[in-house]
Write an enzyme that holds these catalytic residues in place. Structure first.
Site, PDB file in Angstrom:
ATOM      1  N   LYS A 195      -4.485  -9.557  -6.510  1.00 50.95           N
ATOM      2  CA  LYS A 195      -5.678  -9.773  -5.702  1.00 50.95           C
ATOM      3  C   LYS A 195      -6.852  -8.907  -6.195  1.00 50.95           C
ATOM      4  O   LYS A 195      -6.651  -7.747  -6.539  1.00 50.95           O
ATOM      5  CB  LYS A 195      -5.327  -9.383  -4.253  1.00 50.95           C
ATOM      6  CG  LYS A 195      -6.361  -9.686  -3.221  1.00 50.95           C
ATOM      7  CD  LYS A 195      -5.923  -9.143  -1.859  1.00 50.95           C
ATOM      8  CE  LYS A 195      -6.372  -7.705  -1.682  1.00 50.95           C
ATOM      9  NZ  LYS A 195      -6.813  -7.333  -0.349  1.00 50.95           N
TER      10      LYS A 195
ATOM     11  N   LYS B 150     -10.955  -3.593  -3.794  1.00 50.83           N
ATOM     12  CA  LYS B 150     -11.827  -2.434  -4.018  1.00 50.83           C
ATOM     13  C   LYS B 150     -11.045  -1.289  -4.640  1.00 50.83           C
ATOM     14  O   LYS B 150     -11.611  -0.439  -5.313  1.00 50.83           O
ATOM     15  CB  LYS B 150     -12.409  -1.943  -2.684  1.00 50.83           C
ATOM     16  CG  LYS B 150     -13.246  -2.947  -1.951  1.00 50.83           C
ATOM     17  CD  LYS B 150     -13.882  -2.300  -0.714  1.00 50.83           C
ATOM     18  CE  LYS B 150     -14.012  -3.267   0.434  1.00 50.83           C
ATOM     19  NZ  LYS B 150     -12.868  -3.214   1.373  1.00 50.83           N
TER      20      LYS B 150
ATOM     21  N   LYS C 177       0.824  -1.224   0.000  1.00 53.73           N
ATOM     22  CA  LYS C 177       0.000   0.000   0.000  1.00 53.73           C
ATOM     23  C   LYS C 177       0.852   1.267   0.000  1.00 53.73           C
ATOM     24  O   LYS C 177       0.502   2.253  -0.628  1.00 53.73           O
ATOM     25  CB  LYS C 177      -0.947   0.017   1.199  1.00 53.73           C
ATOM     26  CG  LYS C 177      -2.094  -0.959   1.039  1.00 53.73           C
ATOM     27  CD  LYS C 177      -3.283  -0.554   1.889  1.00 53.73           C
ATOM     28  CE  LYS C 177      -4.465  -1.460   1.588  1.00 53.73           C
ATOM     29  NZ  LYS C 177      -5.674  -1.099   2.298  1.00 53.73           N
TER      30      LYS C 177
HETATM   31  N1  AQP Z   1      -9.398 -10.906  -3.296  1.00 49.29           N
HETATM   32  C1  AQP Z   1      -9.760 -11.443  -2.135  1.00 49.29           C
HETATM   33  N2  AQP Z   1      -9.908 -12.789  -2.018  1.00 49.29           N
HETATM   34  C2  AQP Z   1     -10.286 -13.349  -0.835  1.00 49.29           C
HETATM   35  N3  AQP Z   1     -10.562 -12.619   0.269  1.00 49.29           N
HETATM   36  C3  AQP Z   1     -10.424 -11.272   0.183  1.00 49.29           C
HETATM   37  N4  AQP Z   1     -10.623 -10.288   1.073  1.00 49.29           N
HETATM   38  C4  AQP Z   1     -10.373  -9.097   0.485  1.00 49.29           C
HETATM   39  N5  AQP Z   1     -10.013  -9.281  -0.788  1.00 49.29           N
HETATM   40  C5  AQP Z   1     -10.036 -10.614  -1.015  1.00 49.29           C
HETATM   41  C6  AQP Z   1     -11.049 -10.494   2.455  1.00 49.29           C
HETATM   42  O1  AQP Z   1     -12.131  -9.600   2.712  1.00 49.29           O
HETATM   43  C7  AQP Z   1     -12.040  -9.155   4.058  1.00 49.29           C
HETATM   44  C8  AQP Z   1     -12.112  -7.656   4.092  1.00 49.29           C
HETATM   45  O2  AQP Z   1     -10.964  -7.100   3.463  1.00 49.29           O
HETATM   46  P1  AQP Z   1     -10.782  -5.567   3.115  1.00 49.29           P
HETATM   47  O3  AQP Z   1     -11.859  -4.754   3.648  1.00 49.29           O
HETATM   48  O4  AQP Z   1      -9.379  -5.170   3.464  1.00 49.29           O
HETATM   49  O5  AQP Z   1     -10.987  -5.665   1.548  1.00 49.29           O
HETATM   50  P2  AQP Z   1     -10.131  -5.224   0.301  1.00 49.29           P
HETATM   51  O6  AQP Z   1     -11.019  -5.377  -0.861  1.00 49.29           O
HETATM   52  O7  AQP Z   1      -8.823  -5.923   0.295  1.00 49.29           O
HETATM   53  O8  AQP Z   1      -9.962  -3.711   0.622  1.00 49.29           O
HETATM   54  P3  AQP Z   1      -9.160  -2.672  -0.169  1.00 49.29           P
HETATM   55  O9  AQP Z   1      -9.231  -1.397   0.573  1.00 49.29           O
HETATM   56  O10 AQP Z   1      -9.585  -2.665  -1.573  1.00 49.29           O
HETATM   57  O11 AQP Z   1      -7.740  -3.241  -0.052  1.00 49.29           O
HETATM   58  P4  AQP Z   1      -6.613  -3.132  -1.103  1.00 49.29           P
HETATM   59  O12 AQP Z   1      -5.851  -1.967  -0.631  1.00 49.29           O
HETATM   60  O13 AQP Z   1      -5.908  -4.443  -0.957  1.00 49.29           O
HETATM   61  O14 AQP Z   1      -7.185  -2.897  -2.422  1.00 49.29           O
HETATM   62  C9  AQP Z   1     -10.753  -9.729   4.645  1.00 49.29           C
HETATM   63  O15 AQP Z   1     -11.045 -10.905   5.374  1.00 49.29           O
HETATM   64  C10 AQP Z   1      -9.949 -10.089   3.432  1.00 49.29           C
HETATM   65  O16 AQP Z   1      -9.076 -11.187   3.671  1.00 49.29           O
END
Ligand code: AQP
Length: 331
Positions: free
Chosen positions: A196, A199, A113
């Protein structure tokens, strides 16, 4: 006997996607009858990157709606937003005093990040895993269902709990167990099978939102990256995109990888993508309908979070008082 208690959460940073659902929320739904469950909307984590206040409020209510639409029962599980409970920040401070910088420096999420702008990143982003440890330990959670991407933070939580127990010479915190289950513990971007699904990806085509309509879902799968190989095979090293689509199909249909591989091995991408998008549309259809209805009822969502905060506070206040006494604070 000690209660088996689950705590998990999602950041209210935008529309939830298939990765959040298959990696986390679907697992919560599957286990909610077997544990005492607290499902948090982690708004304190969300502000570790800048958020528009109006959008954060809306997104917090929408996340509560998504939890219920996916099948979390608000009568038996506690749904609340993190910032309502002061104990998360209080415990994060205490735990931060016994978390060596070397442990935090190993965290890959911070490295990803912060990227090349480490020195400009906030202390909050760096300390994110300590706050996550506080979220879990504040409620003495025994199990934490998360996607694969959170495994390292869970290991750190166990290390921090151990550091607290050693410092105060008692087995106060039970080390929480991660629950990383299902065939899609790490859902990858539809545009790049090595990244991955998240969001924050710039491309809307990289992810399926729980609020997407059928046409949008079909279009996104149609445009999903494929490869030049014959047939469809599960081969994480050489065919990340095919493997990701197989994992999603297995998780959505409840079939094993082996069953899916047998079913789709002779198909081309186009046929498989149609099969997959039909299955996802059918599965998400009722979730999307309920989600849209609930997001229109802000008063209900607000009252749900009020009740959740009350229930979470009852546990948190008792525990943080105990923790402060252990530390030696006058309470
Ligand atoms: N791609 C994924 N596959 C499986 N599990 C996932 N989780 C998130 N992405 C995946 C799981 O969802 C839960 C909440 O995570 P979060 O709110 O951190 O979600 P995010 O989409 O990763 O958020 P961001 O802000 O979009 O993060 P980045 O910065 O990575 O793009 C957790 O249990 C997570 O494991």
């Amino acid at each position: 006997m000690m209660t088996s208690r689950v705590l998990s959460g999602v950041q209210p940073t935008g529309n939830l996607h298939l990765g959040n659902y298959l990696g986390a929320i679907k697992q919560w739904v599957d286990i909610q009858g077997s544990y005492e469950c607290l499902f948090c909307i982690v708004d304190l984590h969300a502000i570790t990157v800048p958020q528009d206040p109006k959008y954060l409020t809306e997104s917090t209510l929408d996340t509560a709606a998504a939890y219920i639409a996916c099948g979390i029962d608000p009568e038996t599980s506690v749904i609340f937003n993190q910032s309502r409970i002061a104990g998360h920040c209080e415990l994060a401070w205490i735990l931060g005093t016994m978390t060596p910088l070397g442990w935090l420096n190993r965290m890959t999420q911070f490295k990803e990040k912060a990227g090349k702008h480490k020195d400009q990143s906030g202390l909050g982003l760096y300390g994110y895993p300590v706050l996550m440890a506080a979220d879990i330990l504040l409620y003495h959670a025994t199990h934490v269902p998360v996607g694969e991407d959170q495994k390292q933070h869970l290991e750190l939580t166990r290390d921090i709990a151990g550091a607290f127990n050693r410092q105060y010479d008692r087995e106060y915190f039970t080390l929480p167990e991660p629950l990383i289950a299902g065939p899609a513990t790490r859902v990858m971007s539809l545009r790049d099978g090595t990244k991955k699904m998240s969001k924050s990806d710039e491309s809307e085509y990289s992810r399926i939102h729980l609020s997407d309509d059928s046409d949008t879902i079909a279009k996104k799968f149609k445009k999903a990256k494929s490869d030049m190989h014959e047939g469809i095979t599960h081969d994480p090293d050489n065919r990340p995109e095919a493997t990701n689509l197989i994992n999603i199909y297995a998780a959505i249909t409840g079939k094993t990888h082996e069953q899916v591989c047998q079913e789709v091995e002779s198909m081309g991408f186009s046929q498989f993508k149609t099969l997959l998008s039909d299955a996802v549309i059918e599965h998400l259809g009722p979730i999307t309908t309920t989600y849209r209805q609930l997001t229109d009822d802000k008063a209900y969502l607000q009252s749900l979070l009020d009740k959740g905060a009350e229930n979470a506070a009852a546990l948190a206040e008792k525990n943080i008082k105990q923790i402060k006494e252990i530390v030696g604070f006058v309470v």
